[in-house]
Enzyme design. Structure first.
Site, PDB file in Angstrom:
ATOM      1  N   THR B 170       0.803  -1.232   0.000  1.00 27.61           N
ATOM      2  CA  THR B 170       0.000   0.000   0.000  1.00 27.61           C
ATOM      3  C   THR B 170       0.833   1.277   0.000  1.00 27.61           C
ATOM      4  OG1 THR B 170      -0.158  -0.120   2.405  1.00 27.61           O
ATOM      5  CG2 THR B 170      -1.975  -1.055   1.147  1.00 27.61           C
ATOM      6  N   ASP B 171       2.065   1.213   0.502  1.00 32.50           N
ATOM      7  CA  ASP B 171       2.820   2.460   0.703  1.00 32.50           C
ATOM      8  C   ASP B 171       2.971   3.282  -0.573  1.00 32.50           C
ATOM      9  OD1 ASP B 171       3.026   2.078   3.364  1.00 32.50           O
ATOM     10  OD2 ASP B 171       5.210   1.812   3.427  1.00 32.50           O
TER      11      ASP B 171
END
Lengths: 588, 436
Positions: B170-171
């Site tokens: 997700t980062d």
């Protein structure tokens, strides 16, 4: 019979993995969140039985959160903070009191629990010490492991498809003390539980009050299985749980033996849809189900006639066990062949059709479930599986207040623990251990109490929930005997009268401070305490209710005024005059 | 890693991770499986798993081997044969699809097709095939990987895939997803990025709901790159976001992904077969346009007080610069003859004059740039800073500039492309409210 204990006690600190306090919320929640949980695969693609059992319930979990008592950690929306050091120190102090050896590094684990009572789906837990023991009148009881863990969320309500929890309780630190199955008999069980309870209270750093301590009992019998009884609140009925469970297992072994003799195993059975039989039924439970789209499933239990109706616990039958297994699928229960079907208003004709459809013989029994199709199938299969076990199953059971127990879930397997990688390991160095404040051992405490109190009062004080307060007051110079009788007798009898103290500790401390100034006499203590219960100070109570001690010249004057009549003076001024001083002055 | 002292004892006795051992310490004997040492903690402390399943750390006096485990190598993952019309699930790593080995606690970032189906039985409702492209922390991904991902998507589309789902950390998901939006235009099938904020080794992971909703979204009539993540903290709905609009707005919450300056494309719930559009989106196109060249030499600079002109001058080695400016798109300029201020206008002008495009975005994240309201904005605009009127996020300004510089080197053309809406990154109208 082998008996073991598992004690969970809440510790007095902040929460174990966040900075929230451990007090409980009042009123309505600020936020409500709905979640679902699912089993996590192990490397073998297997989940353990306990997880599967919970998952098959397919429920929605609703969490009530409170701004004052919760943060994102309890909502499973933020990684945990470091383990609370104060809680760890309290747990280690207790471990040392129980002669256990601390580990060199605490490894925090995740224990899978998917009944929704933890938002994450697991409980964080860590062994902090090993190989302890407790001396008892029947020899030492081994305490192989002591762990620290998170408290689960408190359940608010539970229905077929939804369980509601409050999050204020989630994350409170607990110490878990597990004994070996060294405990010899039900009486010994009670003694061991009481002794461990005393060790916990002696630290003065554990939470007090209802629900702050829980005793789980492990019981296994010859030919039976290990069963964990959860949630016993009352120590006094621990022996009864042990006896009832031993009896239950003996009855189950008897039933299994009988079934084996008539070759009832392996049990062959499958669900049959019998909805059509009940299309026009008068039986309310069934009719209600069908009209809301449920199906009626039945299964034959060959050669089981008379078995579901057999009593295995006071007021509970073998059929109850089948029913409790079926409930794992979220149904309310089952109907079995040994019940009086007329009671449900199942007609003779329906019974006849059912017998025909299931091809029931004279020796056969059956079970019926009414629920939505998928749920009904799960439920009836759970019940069939239970009926077909030719051994006593390992189970976690709920301790009912009447001494009986109900099936909760299969005993969890070992696949449930894996490392909590979000929290660093904690080294237990010599320096750390030496920073732990060690309270006196129970034995030392007993000896010291007997030096200042008579034997009876000493043993009462040792078991008392006010022990810590007693020590504090005596340390400040209060008379031990007066303090002990005030705490253990005066306050107990005031409470019996219905007096409630808003803050007992503050009240009693204030009372003894004032007493040390000599402003009132012993005899006035019950009345003063009663007046102080709602939070008034001793000083104000003494003034308002005129409890000021009459002493010295004033007393001499009073003696003269009352004609030197000791009896009359005591009758009139009992609450203001010290009898010793009075008799001394009278002698002059 | 264990210390040399411990490791040499283990080597001498031929003890491997997972073997059953006995450990003597302080006159006590412990038995259990040897665990690998995580990279934190004291390397002299041995970690063993007791039969209860608990791990403990102890300083050993001596270690003995009881039984070896035998090797437990992971079988290589076999890619599944794609069928025409399948939805393709491609793994790029991240926490969404990893599994835990209970014995050692190790978490494997990859997941085999068979395991994917076992873990998410709901996927059996859709024709899918899956394979792993690579297993990376999303923070380690860059334009090299974006290119590979774009190639793989194109290949799937050519093979007849009806929708592509990418499992991604997700980062940096919004970087990758927006980069793909520029590289692959006029998509004939939906491309849906999906991740999870709670790792898949937790029963509370939202991976299942996000993934199944992503697959469900990939079966819709959409011709865009999108991101499918939780709509709020409940396990109830997902939002499908446009890749050039979405941004991770929280470090840990499930609903960290938000559409910026726009409503999400849709509300999604596979359980209810709900696909409720919340804003306009492009339908499936006939012919894919593939422009995959990228320039990897672009920097983002976060404008801040005390900023030294030198910081900007040093960027002359880059081919393009994105500024995350303050407010409507500002930087310190030393206006009104203010003392104690070193404006950075001059070095910016030098960069632009030397042919390095400088693009503006705002630290406010939400809202549109307007470099005409205040003097410092006007001064910047006059130097040739690109971006007036844009409502892109700093990250999208970055991926877009990187992509534009892969297409052309001419300043005029760069400016034209930057100011043209290509993949929904510039909107003509600022929404007045909506879902978020």
């Amino acid at each position: 019979m082998k008996l073991g204990l598992e004690i969970h006690q809440r510790l007095q600190s902040k929460k174990l993995f966040c900075e929230d306090g451990c007090d409980f919320a009042e009123g309505e929640p600020d936020i409500i969140i709905q979640r679902r949980l699912h089993p996590v695969l192990s490397e073998l693609g297997e989940t353990d039985d306990a997880s599967k059992a919970e998952f098959s319930k397919n429920k929605i979990f609703e969490y009530q959160a409170f701004k004052k008592h919760n943060c994102l950690v309890e909502l499973d929306e933020e990684p945990p903070r470091k383990m609370n050091e104060e809680a760890l120190k309290i747990a280690l102090e207790i471990a040392l009191q129980l002669n256990a050896i601390p580990v060199d590094e605490v490894q925090i684990m995740r224990k899978i629990v998917i009944d929704g009572s933890n938002t994450s789906g697991f409980q964080r837990t860590a062994i902090i010490a090993l190989n302890g023991h407790l001396e008892t009148s029947k020899g030492p009881v081994k305490i192989p492991t002591i762990a620290i863990e998170e408290e689960s969320a408190g359940i608010v309500s539970s229905s077929e498809d939804k369980v509601v929890y409050r999050l204020d309780r989630l994350g409170i630190p607990l110490i878990e003390i597990t004994t070996d199955p060294d405990i010899r008999d039900p009486e010994h069980l009670l003694e061991t539980a009481e002794k461990i309870g005393m060790v916990l209270r002696a630290t003065g750093k554990v939470a007090r009050g209802l629900g702050t301590i829980r005793q789980d009992v492990n019981i296994s019998t010859e030919g039976g299985a290990r069963v964990e009884l959860k949630g016993a609140q009352n120590l006094k009925i621990l022996p009864k749980y042990a006896e009832t469970e031993a009896k239950r297992q003996t009855e189950l072994v008897k039933i299994i033996h009988e079934l084996r003799t008539i070759n009832a195993f392996p049990l062959k059975s499958a669900a049959v849809d019998v909805t059509s039989i009940f299309k026009k039924t008068q039986a309310a439970v069934i009719e209600k189900g069908i009209s809301s789209g449920a199906v009626v499933l039945a299964a034959k239990l060959p050669k089981f006639r008379g078995i579901p109706g057999r009593q295995i616990q006071p007021g509970k039958r073998f059929g109850t066990e089948l029913s409790q297994y079926a409930r794992m699928a979220g149904v309310k229960g089952i109907i079995h062949g040994d019940e009086d079907l007329g009671k449900y208003k199942i007609s003779e004709d329906e019974q006849k059709q059912l017998r025909k459809k299931l091809e029931l013989g004279d020796q056969d029994s059956f079970i019926i479930v009414v629920a939505p199709e998928r749920q009904a199938l799960n439920a009836i299969n759970n019940a069939i599986t239970r009926a077909g076990l030719d051994f006593v199953p390992k189970e976690t059971r709920k301790a009912n207040p009447d001494g009986t127990s109900s099936f909760l879930r299969p005993l969890p397997g070992k696949a449930r623990l894996y490392p909590e990688t979000d929290v660093p390991v904690i080294p237990i160095t010599k320096e750390f251990l030496s920073s732990i404040e060690q309270s006196e051992s129970l034995e030392d405490k007993k000896k010291n109490l007997e030096k200042i109190l008579n034997k009876e009062l000493a043993s009462k004080m040792l078991k008392s929930r006010h022990l810590r307060l007693f020590e504090k007051l005596v340390e400040k110079g209060a008379d031990p005997k007066l303090t002990a009788t005030t705490l253990e007798e005066t306050i107990v009898s005031l409470r019996r009268e219905g007096v409630e103290f808003s803050s007992l500790e503050m009240t009693v401390e204030n009372l003894f401070d004032e007493y040390s100034r000599g402003t009132f006499v012993k005899a006035a203590i019950p009345d003063i305490l009663k007046a102080m219960a709602k939070g008034a100070s001793a000083e104000s109570v003494i003034k308002v209710y005129r409890f000021q001690k009459i002493t010295g010249e004033a007393l001499e004057k009073l003696i003269e005024e009352e004609g030197r009549d000791l009896k009359k003076i005591m009758a009139k001024y009992r609450l203001q005059v010290d009898p010793q001083e009075l008799s001394q002055l009278m002698k002059r | 890693m264990y210390s040399k002292k411990i490791q040499s004892q283990l080597d001498k006795k031929k003890i491997d991770t997972g073997d059953t051992i006995t450990v003597r310490a302080k006159d006590r004997i412990y038995e259990g499986f040897l665990m690998p040492k995580p990279h934190f903690g004291n390397p002299d402390i041995l970690v063993i798993k007791l039969s209860s399943g608990y791990n403990i750390g102890i300083i050993p006096d001596s270690i003995e081997l009881v039984a070896t485990t035998g090797s437990r190598f992971d079988e290589p993952s076999e890619p599944e044969k794609p069928k025409k019309g399948d939805i393709s699930i491609l793994g790029c790593g991240g926490t969404i699809a990893s599994k835990v080995e209970y014995r050692t606690g190790a978490v494997y970032p990859s997941i085999k097709p068979k395991e994917l189906r076992a873990a998410f039985p709901e996927l059996s409702d859709w024709p899918i095939h899956s394979r792993q492209i690579f297993s990376l922390f999303s923070d380690d991904m860059n334009s090299y990987h974006w290119k590979i991902i774009a190639d793989e998507i194109e290949e799937e589309i050519k093979a007849g895939s009806s929708g592509v789902v990418l499992m991604h950390g997700t980062d940096t998901m919004s970087y990758t997803a927006s980069a793909i939006s520029f590289m692959l235009q006029q998509l004939p099938v939906p491309v849906v990025f999906v991740g999870s904020q709670r790792s898949s080794d937790r029963p509370s992971s939202e991976n299942k709901m996000n993934l199944v909703n992503a697959v469900f979204s990939a079966s819709q009539d959409i011709g865009e790159v999108t991101v499918c993540m939780h709509a709020d903290s409940n396990d109830e709905l997902c939002h499908l976001h446009r890749a050039t609009r979405v941004r991770k707005m929280h470090t840990s919450r499930r609903d960290a992904f938000r559409s910026i300056n726009s409503d999400p494309i849709a509300k999604v719930d596979y359980r209810a077969l709900l696909f409720q559009p919340l804003s306009d989106y492009r339908k499936r196109h006939k012919q894919l346009i593939s422009k995959k060249k990228f320039n990897e030499n672009v920097a983002i600079i976060y404008v801040h007080p005390n900023m030294k002109p030198d910081l900007i001058s040093r960027l002359s080695d880059y081919d393009g610069v994105v500024l995350a400016g303050t407010g409507l798109g500002h930087v310190p300029v030393g206006a009104f003859g203010a003392k104690h201020v070193k404006g950075i206008l001059e070095p910016i002008k030098q960069l632009i004059d030397s042919g390095i495009p400088v693009v503006m975005s705002s630290q406010c994240i939400t809202g549109r740039l307007c470099m005409r309201v205040y003097a410092n904005g006007r001064l910047l605009k006059d130097t040739g800073v690109i971006g007036d009127d844009a409502d892109w996020t700093p990250e999208v300004a970055f991926t877009k500039l990187s992509w534009v510089l892969g297409q052309t080197k001419k300043m005029e053309e760069i400016k034209r492309l930057m100011e043209t809406d290509i993949a929904g990154e510039i909107s003509s109208k600022s929404p007045i409210g909506g879902e978020q």
